[in-house]
Design a protein around this motif. Structure first.
Motif, PDB file in Angstrom:
ATOM      1  N   ALA A 104      27.050  89.930  17.092  1.00 45.88           N
ATOM      2  CA  ALA A 104      27.581  89.229  15.824  1.00 45.88           C
ATOM      3  C   ALA A 104      28.340  90.161  14.609  1.00 45.88           C
ATOM      4  N   VAL A 105      27.928  91.170  14.685  1.00 49.22           N
ATOM      5  CA  VAL A 105      28.469  92.370  13.198  1.00 49.22           C
ATOM      6  C   VAL A 105      29.506  92.218  14.250  1.00 49.22           C
ATOM      7  N   GLY A 106      29.824  92.474  15.115  1.00 52.50           N
ATOM      8  CA  GLY A 106      31.672  93.280  16.468  1.00 52.50           C
ATOM      9  C   GLY A 106      32.407  92.229  15.665  1.00 52.50           C
ATOM     10  N   ASN A 107      31.637  90.228  16.055  1.00 49.56           N
ATOM     11  CA  ASN A 107      32.761  89.480  14.834  1.00 49.56           C
ATOM     12  C   ASN A 107      33.044  89.369  13.947  1.00 49.56           C
ATOM     13  N   ILE A 108      32.225  90.269  13.354  1.00 44.01           N
ATOM     14  CA  ILE A 108      32.815  90.185  11.343  1.00 44.01           C
ATOM     15  C   ILE A 108      33.331  91.101  11.103  1.00 44.01           C
ATOM     16  N   ILE A 109      32.826  91.929  11.700  1.00 45.77           N
ATOM     17  CA  ILE A 109      34.068  93.814  11.607  1.00 45.77           C
ATOM     18  C   ILE A 109      35.616  92.957  12.166  1.00 45.77           C
TER      19      ILE A 109
END
Length: 176
Positions: A104-109
């Protein structure tokens, strides 16, 4: 019954240095570190100090509600990120359990157009669907990090934590 693993600070430091060494051997030194709140904050600070990086950002995302109790999917609470375009970014958390938070954080970044995204954790669970690029050790127990121990002992008073009697004395005084 939950099996616990309680790493000492010395092991955490050893794990962080192991992760940093793997990154350096891989010729990867990030421009920016994104810490996953709250478990990734202290590992992020330790990695940043080891590499001399001053640029730390944060994403507040919650998945676990307690010991072995989690949301259906990670819930993003806040994003404290800017200026990642064309930067090498390292996402850091304390543990990759399912791998969903790292995803999820990778997608945001990705939305911030960095040149490269990598991830690191101190520990990873063997059943994680996503392993971070860098990690120290694989463990199959519930990990009680030094920064989470009071939260754990509030939920399970039998958790193997030192100094809990003093902690409970403090709680009793608070409730008076």
């Amino acid at each position: 019954m939950v099996e616990y693993y309680v790493p000492k600070w010395e092991e955490i430091e050893e794990g962080i240095l192991d992760v940093v060494e793997k990154m350096v051997n891989d010729d990867f030194v990030p421009d920016v570190i994104v810490a996953i709140l709250t478990g990734g904050v202290i590992p992020a600070k330790l990695v940043a100090d080891a590499l001399g990086i001053r640029n730390i950002k944060y994403i507040d995302i919650k998945f676990y509600k307690g010991i072995e109790s989690r949301e259906r999917k990670p819930v993003i609470k806040a994003v404290y990120v800017d200026n990642l375009e064309n930067k090498k970014v390292l996402i850091i958390d304390d543990v990759a359990d399912t791998g969903e938070t790292l995803d999820a954080v990778g997608n945001i970044i990705t939305m911030y157009n960095p040149s490269l995204i990598r991830s690191a954790t101190v520990y990873v669970k063997p059943w994680s669907r996503k392993y971070p690029d860098y990690y120290y050790k694989i463990l199959d127990k519930w990990i009680i990090f030094p920064w989470d121990k009071w939260e754990v002992v509030r939920e399970n008073t039998n958790a193997p934590i030192d100094k809990k009697e003093k902690y409970f004395d403090i709680l009793r005084k608070l409730r008076k």
